[in-house]
Design a protein around this motif. Sequence first.
Motif, PDB file in Angstrom:
ATOM      1  N   ALA A 121       0.832  -1.203   0.000  1.00 23.62           N
ATOM      2  CA  ALA A 121       0.000   0.000   0.000  1.00 23.62           C
ATOM      3  C   ALA A 121       0.869   1.258   0.000  1.00 23.62           C
ATOM      4  O   ALA A 121       0.593   2.228  -0.707  1.00 23.62           O
ATOM      5  N   PHE A 122       1.940   1.247   0.795  1.00 21.63           N
ATOM      6  CA  PHE A 122       2.851   2.389   0.854  1.00 21.63           C
ATOM      7  C   PHE A 122       3.449   2.658  -0.519  1.00 21.63           C
ATOM      8  O   PHE A 122       3.495   3.803  -0.993  1.00 21.63           O
ATOM      9  N   ASP A 123       3.909   1.580  -1.189  1.00 22.72           N
ATOM     10  CA  ASP A 123       4.534   1.721  -2.499  1.00 22.72           C
ATOM     11  C   ASP A 123       3.559   2.276  -3.522  1.00 22.72           C
ATOM     12  O   ASP A 123       3.902   3.142  -4.330  1.00 22.72           O
ATOM     13  N   LEU A 124       2.321   1.794  -3.478  1.00 25.87           N
ATOM     14  CA  LEU A 124       1.315   2.254  -4.433  1.00 25.87           C
ATOM     15  C   LEU A 124       0.965   3.720  -4.214  1.00 25.87           C
ATOM     16  O   LEU A 124       0.842   4.500  -5.158  1.00 25.87           O
ATOM     17  N   VAL A 125       0.791   4.104  -2.949  1.00 27.15           N
ATOM     18  CA  VAL A 125       0.477   5.503  -2.651  1.00 27.15           C
ATOM     19  C   VAL A 125       1.626   6.408  -3.079  1.00 27.15           C
ATOM     20  O   VAL A 125       1.419   7.477  -3.661  1.00 27.15           O
ATOM     21  N   TRP A 126       2.843   5.976  -2.797  1.00 18.73           N
ATOM     22  CA  TRP A 126       4.022   6.773  -3.165  1.00 18.73           C
ATOM     23  C   TRP A 126       4.076   7.006  -4.669  1.00 18.73           C
ATOM     24  O   TRP A 126       4.317   8.119  -5.136  1.00 18.73           O
ATOM     25  N   LYS A 127       3.850   5.952  -5.448  1.00 18.25           N
ATOM     26  CA  LYS A 127       3.902   6.091  -6.897  1.00 18.25           C
ATOM     27  C   LYS A 127       2.755   6.947  -7.417  1.00 18.25           C
ATOM     28  O   LYS A 127       2.908   7.697  -8.379  1.00 18.25           O
ATOM     29  N   LEU A 128       1.615   6.835  -6.782  1.00 23.59           N
ATOM     30  CA  LEU A 128       0.478   7.641  -7.209  1.00 23.59           C
ATOM     31  C   LEU A 128       0.770   9.130  -7.001  1.00 23.59           C
ATOM     32  O   LEU A 128       0.453   9.966  -7.849  1.00 23.59           O
TER      33      LEU A 128
ATOM     34  N   PHE B 270      -6.292  -0.090  -3.564  1.00 25.30           N
ATOM     35  CA  PHE B 270      -5.923  -0.759  -4.806  1.00 25.30           C
ATOM     36  C   PHE B 270      -6.864  -0.392  -5.945  1.00 25.30           C
ATOM     37  O   PHE B 270      -6.440  -0.240  -7.085  1.00 25.30           O
ATOM     38  N   GLU B 271      -8.168  -0.287  -5.652  1.00 24.95           N
ATOM     39  CA  GLU B 271      -9.140   0.010  -6.692  1.00 24.95           C
ATOM     40  C   GLU B 271      -8.832   1.325  -7.393  1.00 24.95           C
ATOM     41  O   GLU B 271      -9.194   1.526  -8.551  1.00 24.95           O
ATOM     42  N   ASN B 272      -8.166   2.233  -6.718  1.00 22.57           N
ATOM     43  CA  ASN B 272      -7.864   3.534  -7.290  1.00 22.57           C
ATOM     44  C   ASN B 272      -6.478   3.603  -7.911  1.00 22.57           C
ATOM     45  O   ASN B 272      -6.210   4.509  -8.693  1.00 22.57           O
ATOM     46  N   LEU B 273      -5.615   2.663  -7.576  1.00 19.83           N
ATOM     47  CA  LEU B 273      -4.240   2.740  -8.040  1.00 19.83           C
ATOM     48  C   LEU B 273      -3.876   1.692  -9.086  1.00 19.83           C
ATOM     49  O   LEU B 273      -2.934   1.886  -9.842  1.00 19.83           O
ATOM     50  N   LEU B 274      -4.600   0.594  -9.128  1.00 19.55           N
ATOM     51  CA  LEU B 274      -4.244  -0.501 -10.007  1.00 19.55           C
ATOM     52  C   LEU B 274      -5.082  -0.503 -11.276  1.00 19.55           C
ATOM     53  O   LEU B 274      -6.182   0.043 -11.310  1.00 19.55           O
ATOM     54  N   PHE B 275      -4.549  -1.140 -12.293  1.00 21.78           N
ATOM     55  CA  PHE B 275      -5.301  -1.342 -13.531  1.00 21.78           C
ATOM     56  C   PHE B 275      -6.334  -2.427 -13.271  1.00 21.78           C
ATOM     57  O   PHE B 275      -5.995  -3.544 -12.890  1.00 21.78           O
ATOM     58  N   TYR B 276      -7.601  -2.093 -13.452  1.00 24.64           N
ATOM     59  CA  TYR B 276      -8.726  -2.971 -13.141  1.00 24.64           C
ATOM     60  C   TYR B 276      -8.711  -3.406 -11.673  1.00 24.64           C
ATOM     61  O   TYR B 276      -9.224  -4.445 -11.312  1.00 24.64           O
ATOM     62  N   GLY B 277      -8.147  -2.587 -10.801  1.00 27.59           N
ATOM     63  CA  GLY B 277      -8.102  -2.905  -9.380  1.00 27.59           C
ATOM     64  C   GLY B 277      -7.323  -4.160  -9.069  1.00 27.59           C
ATOM     65  O   GLY B 277      -7.451  -4.733  -7.982  1.00 27.59           O
ATOM     66  N   ARG B 278      -6.466  -4.584 -10.001  1.00 34.41           N
ATOM     67  CA  ARG B 278      -5.806  -5.896  -9.866  1.00 34.41           C
ATOM     68  C   ARG B 278      -4.361  -5.907 -10.333  1.00 34.41           C
ATOM     69  O   ARG B 278      -3.521  -6.578  -9.731  1.00 34.41           O
ATOM     70  N   TYR B 279      -4.030  -5.161 -11.382  1.00 31.56           N
ATOM     71  CA  TYR B 279      -2.708  -5.244 -11.989  1.00 31.56           C
ATOM     72  C   TYR B 279      -1.870  -4.008 -11.669  1.00 31.56           C
ATOM     73  O   TYR B 279      -2.309  -2.882 -11.879  1.00 31.56           O
ATOM     74  N   LYS B 280      -0.660  -4.240 -11.185  1.00 32.87           N
ATOM     75  CA  LYS B 280       0.272  -3.165 -10.872  1.00 32.87           C
ATOM     76  C   LYS B 280       1.355  -3.132 -11.949  1.00 32.87           C
ATOM     77  O   LYS B 280       2.172  -4.049 -12.061  1.00 32.87           O
TER      78      LYS B 280
ATOM     79  N   ALA C 180       3.554  -6.418 -15.666  1.00 38.57           N
ATOM     80  CA  ALA C 180       2.768  -6.065 -14.486  1.00 38.57           C
ATOM     81  C   ALA C 180       2.773  -7.221 -13.495  1.00 38.57           C
ATOM     82  O   ALA C 180       3.164  -8.352 -13.814  1.00 38.57           O
ATOM     83  N   GLN C 181       2.340  -6.923 -12.280  1.00 37.45           N
ATOM     84  CA  GLN C 181       2.099  -7.941 -11.262  1.00 37.45           C
ATOM     85  C   GLN C 181       0.595  -8.117 -11.112  1.00 37.45           C
ATOM     86  O   GLN C 181      -0.147  -7.137 -11.027  1.00 37.45           O
ATOM     87  N   ASP C 182       0.157  -9.365 -11.081  1.00 38.01           N
ATOM     88  CA  ASP C 182      -1.250  -9.677 -10.844  1.00 38.01           C
ATOM     89  C   ASP C 182      -1.430  -9.853  -9.342  1.00 38.01           C
ATOM     90  O   ASP C 182      -0.955 -10.836  -8.758  1.00 38.01           O
ATOM     91  N   LEU C 183      -2.102  -8.911  -8.700  1.00 37.62           N
ATOM     92  CA  LEU C 183      -2.267  -8.937  -7.251  1.00 37.62           C
ATOM     93  C   LEU C 183      -3.575  -9.591  -6.834  1.00 37.62           C
ATOM     94  O   LEU C 183      -4.027  -9.424  -5.699  1.00 37.62           O
ATOM     95  N   ASP C 184      -4.175 -10.350  -7.749  1.00 35.17           N
ATOM     96  CA  ASP C 184      -5.371 -11.104  -7.406  1.00 35.17           C
ATOM     97  C   ASP C 184      -4.994 -12.203  -6.412  1.00 35.17           C
ATOM     98  O   ASP C 184      -3.816 -12.511  -6.218  1.00 35.17           O
TER      99      ASP C 184
END
Length: 225
Positions: free
Chosen positions: A27-34, A70-80, A98-102
């Motif tokens: 979550a930290f990494d995703l927020v930082w990149k956003l 994740f829903e706001n940061l990932l592609f389709y809420g799933r792919y990073k 990408a990474q599939d975070l499913d």
Amino acid sequence: AMHFLHSWGTQPEVLNDLFKKITDDAAFDLVWKLLQKEPGKRKKVADLLKSHPFFNQQSADVLERRSAIFENLLFYGRYKFFDGPPEHRSQTSVVFRAQDLDKQADYSAIFDEADKDKNGNLDRQELEKIASSIDLNPELFLRGSDTTSKLIFVDVCKRQLGDGPREVVIKLMKNKDQWERECNARTKNTLHPKYVVSALSNVPSDTEIADAVRHGEGGLDIIRE
């Protein structure tokens, strides 16, 4: 990160404290990149940080709250998407790693379900029945034999698919006729996974992918021409 947080509004020190308390690495990494790549969504993330205290490790529903981020940061809420330029880009297509975070598959449970006679082995026929669910060629498990054990099955799955977020490539195509030709070629021909990236099952529908592209999810809006 603090520079971006200060641009959010009248109480930057509150948001700074929230940001510092994010203990979930993903979550930290995703927020930082956003914060760096999608300034238009900073206010939305700020609201989520205030209303969803996912940084509280003691909370039993931390994963549910993290999914809101994740829903706001990932592609389709799933792919990073991986950092950096696309793997390939042409006038009519673009390919991303990408990474599939499913949810991660339980390979041991998949084996047990397929082992109908409960003899501790899977033969070629049993492997072929579950091939679509794991997206791997049965030959990878057999290694010249007629059967494979649970130990080998789980080991191959982990080496090929990973023991964490699965690495994938996502190809987006502009022209429908080209996309249909590629799909038909994959269907009509036997393509060896050693040389050709396999098309996966259990993925979002074509319509869902198109909607995610249209909305610029996962950072796609920053590469639009």
